[in-house]
Motif scaffolding. Structure first.
Motif, mmCIF file in Angstrom:
data_model
loop_
_atom_site.group_PDB
_atom_site.id
_atom_site.type_symbol
_atom_site.label_atom_id
_atom_site.label_comp_id
_atom_site.label_asym_id
_atom_site.label_seq_id
_atom_site.Cartn_x
_atom_site.Cartn_y
_atom_site.Cartn_z
ATOM 1 N N THR A 77 0.829 -1.211 0.000
ATOM 2 C CA THR A 77 0.000 0.000 0.000
ATOM 3 C C THR A 77 0.862 1.260 0.000
ATOM 4 O O THR A 77 0.598 2.215 -0.743
ATOM 5 C CB THR A 77 -0.923 0.005 1.231
ATOM 6 N N ILE A 78 1.903 1.263 0.823
ATOM 7 C CA ILE A 78 2.805 2.415 0.887
ATOM 8 C C ILE A 78 3.519 2.612 -0.442
ATOM 9 O O ILE A 78 3.631 3.744 -0.963
ATOM 10 C CB ILE A 78 3.823 2.232 2.032
ATOM 11 N N ILE A 79 3.992 1.523 -1.032
ATOM 12 C CA ILE A 79 4.650 1.615 -2.342
ATOM 13 C C ILE A 79 3.665 2.139 -3.381
ATOM 14 O O ILE A 79 4.016 2.960 -4.234
ATOM 15 C CB ILE A 79 5.205 0.239 -2.762
ATOM 16 N N GLY A 80 2.417 1.663 -3.293
ATOM 17 C CA GLY A 80 1.390 2.134 -4.213
ATOM 18 C C GLY A 80 1.164 3.632 -4.102
ATOM 19 O O GLY A 80 0.937 4.315 -5.105
ATOM 20 N N CYS A 81 1.229 4.171 -2.878
ATOM 21 C CA CYS A 81 1.070 5.620 -2.681
ATOM 22 C C CYS A 81 2.178 6.389 -3.387
ATOM 23 O O CYS A 81 1.926 7.399 -4.052
ATOM 24 C CB CYS A 81 1.076 5.950 -1.190
ATOM 25 N N PHE A 82 3.412 5.908 -3.257
ATOM 26 C CA PHE A 82 4.521 6.570 -3.934
ATOM 27 C C PHE A 82 4.382 6.487 -5.451
ATOM 28 O O PHE A 82 4.702 7.449 -6.167
ATOM 29 C CB PHE A 82 5.850 5.959 -3.492
ATOM 30 N N ILE A 83 3.897 5.354 -5.940
ATOM 31 C CA ILE A 83 3.693 5.216 -7.380
ATOM 32 C C ILE A 83 2.662 6.225 -7.874
ATOM 33 O O ILE A 83 2.857 6.887 -8.902
ATOM 34 C CB ILE A 83 3.255 3.776 -7.729
ATOM 35 N N CYS A 84 1.569 6.346 -7.140
ATOM 36 C CA CYS A 84 0.530 7.325 -7.515
ATOM 37 C C CYS A 84 1.092 8.742 -7.500
ATOM 38 O O CYS A 84 0.805 9.552 -8.389
ATOM 39 C CB CYS A 84 -0.660 7.220 -6.558
ATOM 40 N N TRP A 85 1.906 9.040 -6.504
ATOM 41 C CA TRP A 85 2.489 10.377 -6.369
ATOM 42 C C TRP A 85 3.424 10.661 -7.544
ATOM 43 O O TRP A 85 3.377 11.738 -8.146
ATOM 44 C CB TRP A 85 3.249 10.454 -5.051
ATOM 45 N N TRP A 86 4.278 9.687 -7.861
ATOM 46 C CA TRP A 86 5.250 9.877 -8.938
ATOM 47 C C TRP A 86 4.578 9.994 -10.312
ATOM 48 O O TRP A 86 5.115 10.635 -11.205
ATOM 49 C CB TRP A 86 6.238 8.707 -8.955
ATOM 50 N N CYS A 87 3.435 9.380 -10.459
ATOM 51 C CA CYS A 87 2.784 9.356 -11.763
ATOM 52 C C CYS A 87 1.928 10.593 -12.034
ATOM 53 O O CYS A 87 1.419 10.734 -13.153
ATOM 54 C CB CYS A 87 1.915 8.099 -11.897
ATOM 55 N N ASP A 88 1.762 11.464 -11.049
ATOM 56 C CA ASP A 88 0.946 12.666 -11.258
ATOM 57 C C ASP A 88 1.409 13.501 -12.455
ATOM 58 O O ASP A 88 0.593 13.893 -13.295
ATOM 59 C CB ASP A 88 0.924 13.521 -9.991
ATOM 60 N N PRO A 89 2.706 13.816 -12.570
ATOM 61 C CA PRO A 89 3.135 14.618 -13.727
ATOM 62 C C PRO A 89 2.853 13.926 -15.064
ATOM 63 O O PRO A 89 2.505 14.581 -16.048
ATOM 64 C CB PRO A 89 4.650 14.787 -13.495
ATOM 65 N N VAL A 90 2.998 12.607 -15.083
ATOM 66 C CA VAL A 90 2.751 11.857 -16.319
ATOM 67 C C VAL A 90 1.282 11.936 -16.705
ATOM 68 O O VAL A 90 0.936 12.199 -17.869
ATOM 69 C CB VAL A 90 3.189 10.382 -16.155
ATOM 70 N N THR A 91 0.412 11.708 -15.732
ATOM 71 C CA THR A 91 -1.019 11.742 -16.039
ATOM 72 C C THR A 91 -1.492 13.151 -16.379
ATOM 73 O O THR A 91 -2.422 13.319 -17.178
ATOM 74 C CB THR A 91 -1.829 11.199 -14.852
ATOM 75 N N LEU A 92 -0.838 14.186 -15.806
ATOM 76 C CA LEU A 92 -1.184 15.558 -16.163
ATOM 77 C C LEU A 92 -0.863 15.836 -17.627
ATOM 78 O O LEU A 92 -1.659 16.445 -18.354
ATOM 79 C CB LEU A 92 -0.425 16.542 -15.266
ATOM 80 N N ARG A 93 0.313 15.381 -18.070
ATOM 81 C CA ARG A 93 0.680 15.578 -19.478
ATOM 82 C C ARG A 93 -0.238 14.784 -20.393
ATOM 83 O O ARG A 93 -0.643 15.256 -21.460
ATOM 84 C CB ARG A 93 2.143 15.164 -19.698
ATOM 85 N N LEU A 94 -0.580 13.569 -19.971
ATOM 86 C CA LEU A 94 -1.455 12.729 -20.773
ATOM 87 C C LEU A 94 -2.839 13.324 -20.896
ATOM 88 O O LEU A 94 -3.433 13.347 -21.983
ATOM 89 C CB LEU A 94 -1.528 11.328 -20.145
ATOM 90 N N SER A 95 -3.369 13.843 -19.783
ATOM 91 C CA SER A 95 -4.701 14.433 -19.815
ATOM 92 C C SER A 95 -4.723 15.734 -20.610
ATOM 93 O O SER A 95 -5.733 16.079 -21.219
ATOM 94 C CB SER A 95 -5.202 14.685 -18.385
ATOM 95 N N THR B 120 2.076 -10.948 -1.624
ATOM 96 C CA THR B 120 1.182 -9.962 -1.016
ATOM 97 C C THR B 120 1.629 -8.525 -1.278
ATOM 98 O O THR B 120 0.823 -7.598 -1.181
ATOM 99 C CB THR B 120 1.086 -10.186 0.511
ATOM 100 N N VAL B 121 2.917 -8.336 -1.609
ATOM 101 C CA VAL B 121 3.389 -6.974 -1.895
ATOM 102 C C VAL B 121 2.776 -6.450 -3.194
ATOM 103 O O VAL B 121 2.164 -5.372 -3.194
ATOM 104 C CB VAL B 121 4.929 -6.921 -1.938
ATOM 105 N N PRO B 122 2.909 -7.173 -4.328
ATOM 106 C CA PRO B 122 2.226 -6.672 -5.534
ATOM 107 C C PRO B 122 0.709 -6.626 -5.378
ATOM 108 O O PRO B 122 0.049 -5.771 -5.988
ATOM 109 C CB PRO B 122 2.648 -7.660 -6.628
ATOM 110 N N TYR B 123 0.161 -7.526 -4.554
ATOM 111 C CA TYR B 123 -1.272 -7.471 -4.292
ATOM 112 C C TYR B 123 -1.638 -6.142 -3.632
ATOM 113 O O TYR B 123 -2.595 -5.475 -4.032
ATOM 114 C CB TYR B 123 -1.673 -8.646 -3.390
ATOM 115 N N GLY B 124 -0.864 -5.744 -2.625
ATOM 116 C CA GLY B 124 -1.123 -4.481 -1.941
ATOM 117 C C GLY B 124 -0.931 -3.281 -2.845
ATOM 118 O O GLY B 124 -1.699 -2.320 -2.791
ATOM 119 N N ILE B 125 0.088 -3.325 -3.709
ATOM 120 C CA ILE B 125 0.319 -2.220 -4.644
ATOM 121 C C ILE B 125 -0.857 -2.072 -5.594
ATOM 122 O O ILE B 125 -1.398 -0.969 -5.783
ATOM 123 C CB ILE B 125 1.620 -2.465 -5.448
#
Length: 540
Positions: A359-377, A424-429
């Motif tokens: 879950t924590i790793i997933g939060c960082f992934i979401c945070w890091w991907c914000d600039p990418v999704t902004l450019r895509l949108s 369980t780690v990729p499951y949580g992500i």
């Protein structure tokens, strides 16, 4: 004479802005969907026939939650996180790890009743959001949160001293009902305070993470504390935690703009009455209705969303199933690490918490991907909402399926226990990024009514989480661990098409939405009303 003519054209009840908001800025989102049910709502009538002055926020008004300091907003987010930890921890505190102790105390046979403490808690989650979330949009966030959490603390105390199995189950249901407001209302609180969609999305992500951590820690508490001091001590510790959190709930400020402006108008009428005799009023008072009509409108809103909004319907199906899989995994983990590998219930619960790392790793992934999704949108302006929130959900779906298969197919005595454990780690992500993406998508789509939209999601999610895990014991007996996981993975694969469907057809779905159309019309009316008010002000 000219001024009188202007006033007559503007409105039959002359309106001026408050001196504190001479810029004409209006409060964010004070519209009402009552016009969907009442044709006369488009012509609001003031509380009385006298002239009045409308209070609104100035651009830098410190009372506007959007203008609060980041420190104040962070403290509010911390309160939201602690409160949601309490609520969600209760959902698994009486799971498989604690049931043997409950069975011995109340003489309950092992079987389907073993999931009743968790299922009834989640059934409470079904009813609570429908009642509390829409009321928070009318009467304010804080009164609903404080009332609900006080009753949650009382119900937790009742569960800790329950004399019988059925009284214990009743307290569990009440705990779920009164523990549900934070899970839907705090979504609205965050939307009230963070106007920027990127910042709002990140704050919703942090808040959502707390809804995963609570259920992960409870089985550990139940396994270790229950085994040493007994099951009642588990609930007493939960009660102490709830009591500490109650102090933070009592301290949170009101965030609903309509409620803040109403208090501001009351204060001005008392402390700074106008010399011309005009009474200060908040925008929400212009369309004030009876308590019965208000309750009818607000309480039906989540059901209206759930029955008439394709975005809410499909998201509810998807979120509901992956949520129920989470609670099934609690039972599956017990079957794997206690039944297959011979670990103690406490160790089994401890291993389950590794999902929190994902879950924590997933939060960082979401945070890091914000600039990418902004450019895509930005490249797809007609589908900005879809490309800004949903790409991660489209990626997370397949990984969620793979992780379930990995856990189920590797859970054998001839395979080292670390193999299913690592899965369980990729499951949580995958679980986290899908959840955050879909929740943010819905919150963005429904603005200040995000609390009602999240309540609709919460209701179906809790129904699925309460009912589907009832079948897990029989499913494990009939199919075994591997085939049970394969079945869950197959259904998850089919539902993974939901975010893909939104990316492909989301703009058309939203364009055909009656609720979105009504929301847009009300917004245009609000802007037109503000324009007429400003014309009147300049003319006078």
């Amino acid at each position: 004479m000219e001024k009188a003519e202007v006033e007559e054209k503007v409105t039959p009840f002359p309106v001026v802005n408050s001196s504190s908001s001479s810029s004409g800025s209006s409060t964010h989102d004070t519209i009402s969907l009552a016009s969907n049910h009442d044709d006369n709502a488009s012509s609001p009538t003031p509380p009385d026939q006298q002239e009045y002055a409308v209070v609104s926020f100035s651009p830098n008004d410190p009372e506007n939650p959007y203008n609060w300091s980041m420190k104040k907003k962070s403290i509010l987010l911390l309160c939201a996180t602690l409160t949601c930890l309490n609520s969600t921890m209760g959902s698994t505190i009486a799971s498989a790890n604690l049931f043997p102790l409950l069975s011995a105390e109340f003489h309950v046979p092992v079987g389907p009743q073993s999931v009743l403490p968790a299922s009834l808690y989640l059934m409470g989650f079904c009813f609570g959001p429908i009642i509390f979330a829409p009321l928070s949009e009318t009467y304010g966030r804080k009164p609903i949160l404080v009332t609900g959490f006080l009753l949650f603390v009382a119900s937790t105390a009742g569960a800790s001293v329950a004399p019988s199995w059925w009284s214990f189950l009743l307290m569990r249901f009440l705990c779920g009902t009164f523990g549900s407001p934070p899970l839907s209302v705090f979504g609205g609180v965050i939307a009230d305070c963070f106007g920027d969609e990127v910042q709002r999305g990140r704050m919703l992500m942090v808040w959502s993470a707390s809804t995963f951590v609570g259920p992960l820690g409870a089985p550990v508490l139940g396994g270790f504390v229950g085994g040493i001091w007994g099951w009642r001590w588990v609930f007493w510790i939960a009660l102490i935690f709830a009591g500490v959190t109650l102090a933070s709930v009592l301290a949170i400020p009101e965030t609903l703009a309509a409620k803040i402006l109403k208090r501001k108008a009351e204060r001005l009428n008392k402390e700074e009455p106008r010399e011309d005799g005009r009474r200060w009023v908040a925008p929400a008072e212009l369309s004030q209705k009876s308590v019965f009509v208000t309750l009818k409108t607000t309480l039906l809103r989540p059901l209206e969303l759930l029955c008439g909004e394709m975005v809410v319907v499909l998201t509810s199906l998807y979120i509901g199933f992956i949520y129920s899989v989470f609670y099934m995994m609690v039972q599956i983990y017990y079957a794997i690490f206690v039944g297959v590998y011979g670990f103690s219930p406490g160790v089994s619960g401890l291993l389950f918490t590794i999902i929190g790392l994902g879950t924590i790793i997933g939060c960082f992934i979401c945070w890091w991907c914000d600039p990418v999704t902004l450019r895509l949108s930005a490249k797809h302006p007609t589908k900005r909402a879809e490309y800004f929130r949903l790409p991660l959900a489209c990626i997370g779906g397949p990984f969620f399926v793979i992780s379930i298969l990995w856990i189920g197919l590797s859970a054998r005595s001839d395979v080292h226990w670390a193999v299913p454990f690592i899965a369980t780690v990729p499951y949580g992500i995958a679980y986290n990024i899908m959840w955050v993406a879909m929740i943010n998508y819905v919150a963005d789509a429904y603005g200040i009514y995000s609390a009602s939209a999240l309540a609709a999601l919460g209701t179906t999610r809790s129904v699925a989480g309460a009912l589907l895990p009832l079948a897990i014991e029989d499913m494990l007996k009939a199919l075994g661990i591997a085939k049970s996981c394969a079945l869950l993975a197959g259904i998850s694969a089919a539902l993974a098409a939901v975010p893909l469907c939104f990316v492909a057809y989301g703009d058309k779905i939203r364009a055909a939405s009656k609720f979105s159309a009504a929301l847009k019309i009300e917004g245009q009316r609000e802007e037109a009303a503000l324009g007429r008010t400003m014309s009147h002000i300049s003319a006078v």
